[in-house]
Design a protein around this motif. Sequence first.
Motif, PDB file in Angstrom:
ATOM      1  N   UNK A 267     -50.451 -18.157  -6.636  1.00 57.58           N
ATOM      2  CA  UNK A 267     -49.976 -17.367  -5.501  1.00 57.58           C
ATOM      3  C   UNK A 267     -48.461 -17.264  -5.584  1.00 57.58           C
ATOM      4  N   UNK A 268     -47.928 -16.155  -5.107  1.00 55.86           N
ATOM      5  CA  UNK A 268     -46.483 -15.923  -5.187  1.00 55.86           C
ATOM      6  C   UNK A 268     -45.966 -15.366  -3.870  1.00 55.86           C
ATOM      7  N   UNK A 269     -44.666 -15.432  -3.700  1.00 57.98           N
ATOM      8  CA  UNK A 269     -43.980 -14.810  -2.572  1.00 57.98           C
ATOM      9  C   UNK A 269     -42.891 -13.915  -3.162  1.00 57.98           C
ATOM     10  N   UNK A 270     -42.625 -12.806  -2.494  1.00 58.91           N
ATOM     11  CA  UNK A 270     -41.602 -11.877  -2.975  1.00 58.91           C
ATOM     12  C   UNK A 270     -40.322 -12.039  -2.155  1.00 58.91           C
ATOM     13  N   UNK A 271     -39.196 -11.993  -2.861  1.00 58.42           N
ATOM     14  CA  UNK A 271     -37.881 -12.103  -2.237  1.00 58.42           C
ATOM     15  C   UNK A 271     -36.973 -11.024  -2.793  1.00 58.42           C
ATOM     16  N   UNK A 272     -36.011 -10.627  -1.993  1.00 61.62           N
ATOM     17  CA  UNK A 272     -34.984  -9.703  -2.446  1.00 61.62           C
ATOM     18  C   UNK A 272     -33.635 -10.410  -2.282  1.00 61.62           C
ATOM     19  N   UNK A 273     -32.785 -10.275  -3.285  1.00 59.38           N
ATOM     20  CA  UNK A 273     -31.459 -10.896  -3.247  1.00 59.38           C
ATOM     21  C   UNK A 273     -30.474  -9.934  -2.586  1.00 59.38           C
ATOM     22  N   UNK A 274     -29.662 -10.453  -1.663  1.00 58.48           N
ATOM     23  CA  UNK A 274     -28.648  -9.659  -0.965  1.00 58.48           C
ATOM     24  C   UNK A 274     -27.283  -9.980  -1.553  1.00 58.48           C
ATOM     25  N   UNK A 275     -26.524  -8.932  -1.857  1.00 56.32           N
ATOM     26  CA  UNK A 275     -25.180  -9.133  -2.392  1.00 56.32           C
ATOM     27  C   UNK A 275     -24.235  -9.615  -1.301  1.00 56.32           C
ATOM     28  N   UNK A 276     -23.570 -10.736  -1.583  1.00 53.31           N
ATOM     29  CA  UNK A 276     -22.579 -11.323  -0.686  1.00 53.31           C
ATOM     30  C   UNK A 276     -21.404 -11.748  -1.551  1.00 53.31           C
ATOM     31  N   UNK A 277     -20.196 -11.477  -1.111  1.00 48.77           N
ATOM     32  CA  UNK A 277     -19.000 -11.794  -1.902  1.00 48.77           C
ATOM     33  C   UNK A 277     -18.698 -13.284  -1.824  1.00 48.77           C
ATOM     34  N   UNK A 278     -18.466 -13.888  -2.984  1.00 48.44           N
ATOM     35  CA  UNK A 278     -17.971 -15.250  -3.068  1.00 48.44           C
ATOM     36  C   UNK A 278     -18.994 -16.364  -2.965  1.00 48.44           C
ATOM     37  N   UNK A 279     -20.270 -16.067  -2.792  1.00 42.61           N
ATOM     38  CA  UNK A 279     -21.289 -17.122  -2.712  1.00 42.61           C
ATOM     39  C   UNK A 279     -22.524 -16.691  -3.483  1.00 42.61           C
ATOM     40  N   UNK A 280     -23.383 -17.633  -3.686  1.00 39.79           N
ATOM     41  CA  UNK A 280     -24.674 -17.340  -4.309  1.00 39.79           C
ATOM     42  C   UNK A 280     -25.429 -16.330  -3.448  1.00 39.79           C
ATOM     43  N   UNK A 281     -26.042 -15.357  -4.069  1.00 45.92           N
ATOM     44  CA  UNK A 281     -26.759 -14.308  -3.330  1.00 45.92           C
ATOM     45  C   UNK A 281     -27.932 -14.916  -2.564  1.00 45.92           C
ATOM     46  N   UNK A 282     -27.947 -14.793  -1.243  1.00 46.14           N
ATOM     47  CA  UNK A 282     -29.076 -15.330  -0.465  1.00 46.14           C
ATOM     48  C   UNK A 282     -30.333 -14.498  -0.692  1.00 46.14           C
ATOM     49  N   UNK A 283     -31.463 -15.157  -0.563  1.00 43.23           N
ATOM     50  CA  UNK A 283     -32.751 -14.497  -0.746  1.00 43.23           C
ATOM     51  C   UNK A 283     -33.393 -14.231   0.610  1.00 43.23           C
ATOM     52  N   UNK A 284     -33.957 -13.036   0.747  1.00 38.93           N
ATOM     53  CA  UNK A 284     -34.673 -12.683   1.961  1.00 38.93           C
ATOM     54  C   UNK A 284     -36.143 -12.469   1.612  1.00 38.93           C
ATOM     55  N   UNK A 285     -36.990 -13.143   2.347  1.00 38.66           N
ATOM     56  CA  UNK A 285     -38.425 -13.011   2.109  1.00 38.66           C
ATOM     57  C   UNK A 285     -38.889 -11.616   2.514  1.00 38.66           C
ATOM     58  N   UNK A 286     -39.649 -10.977   1.623  1.00 39.66           N
ATOM     59  CA  UNK A 286     -40.200  -9.654   1.931  1.00 39.66           C
ATOM     60  C   UNK A 286     -41.728  -9.683   1.967  1.00 39.66           C
ATOM     61  N   UNK A 287     -42.298 -10.879   2.007  1.00 35.93           N
ATOM     62  CA  UNK A 287     -43.744 -10.985   2.181  1.00 35.93           C
ATOM     63  C   UNK A 287     -44.444 -11.681   1.047  1.00 35.93           C
ATOM     64  N   UNK A 288     -45.741 -11.625   1.154  1.00 43.27           N
ATOM     65  CA  UNK A 288     -46.598 -12.263   0.159  1.00 43.27           C
ATOM     66  C   UNK A 288     -46.553 -11.487  -1.146  1.00 43.27           C
ATOM     67  N   UNK A 289     -46.495 -12.213  -2.246  1.00 41.25           N
ATOM     68  CA  UNK A 289     -46.519 -11.590  -3.563  1.00 41.25           C
ATOM     69  C   UNK A 289     -47.935 -11.502  -4.096  1.00 41.25           C
ATOM     70  N   UNK A 290     -48.050 -11.201  -5.362  1.00 40.47           N
ATOM     71  CA  UNK A 290     -49.354 -11.055  -5.997  1.00 40.47           C
ATOM     72  C   UNK A 290     -50.017 -12.418  -6.173  1.00 40.47           C
ATOM     73  N   UNK A 291     -51.300 -12.475  -5.844  1.00 47.23           N
ATOM     74  CA  UNK A 291     -52.082 -13.707  -6.016  1.00 47.23           C
ATOM     75  C   UNK A 291     -53.229 -13.436  -6.972  1.00 47.23           C
ATOM     76  N   UNK A 292     -53.481 -14.397  -7.849  1.00 49.40           N
ATOM     77  CA  UNK A 292     -54.575 -14.294  -8.813  1.00 49.40           C
ATOM     78  C   UNK A 292     -55.442 -15.536  -8.697  1.00 49.40           C
ATOM     79  N   UNK A 293     -56.745 -15.328  -8.765  1.00 51.86           N
ATOM     80  CA  UNK A 293     -57.718 -16.414  -8.774  1.00 51.86           C
ATOM     81  C   UNK A 293     -58.544 -16.247 -10.039  1.00 51.86           C
TER      82      UNK A 293
END
Length: 141
Positions: A24-50
């Motif tokens: 199972x996975x979760x999807x995140x998008x990185x936001x550009x911010x000056x001078x720090x590590x790019x924070x991640x924002x959750x955009x929901x459930x990612x692809x899951x395989x069984x």
Amino acid sequence: MLYQVGALTFRVSTPNIHEVELEAAADYVAKDVIGVLRPLESVGEGESMLTLRGRLFPRKWGGTSSLDLLERMRVSGEPQIVVRGDGRNMGWWVVARYREQHSYLGTNGVGRQIDYEVALKKSPKAATALGYFSTIMRLIG
């Protein structure tokens, strides 16, 4: 019962499963911010395989009709309900990939040992009423 995938029940006897893998996975998008590590924002459930892996010995216990059913589920593309043996409803999944490997071939070309693998992909929607009907019709013949 080990697992139920749509109309197919996997049991300790035929058809059985000897290995299950859930990814199972979760999807995140990185936001550009000056001078720090790019924070991640959750955009929901990612692809899951069984993935379900099993082995059949058709000359002793049969089970090849179950493999045919799995192939028909894959071709239909309809979501199937998946329930684990302890009663946990795992939701709706489609058969994304199906593989079988025959060993020790008999004179009819069917293996005395058949290893199979079914890869299910999580579906965001349930099967439609028309999908239920067409699946039942495919199962009948």
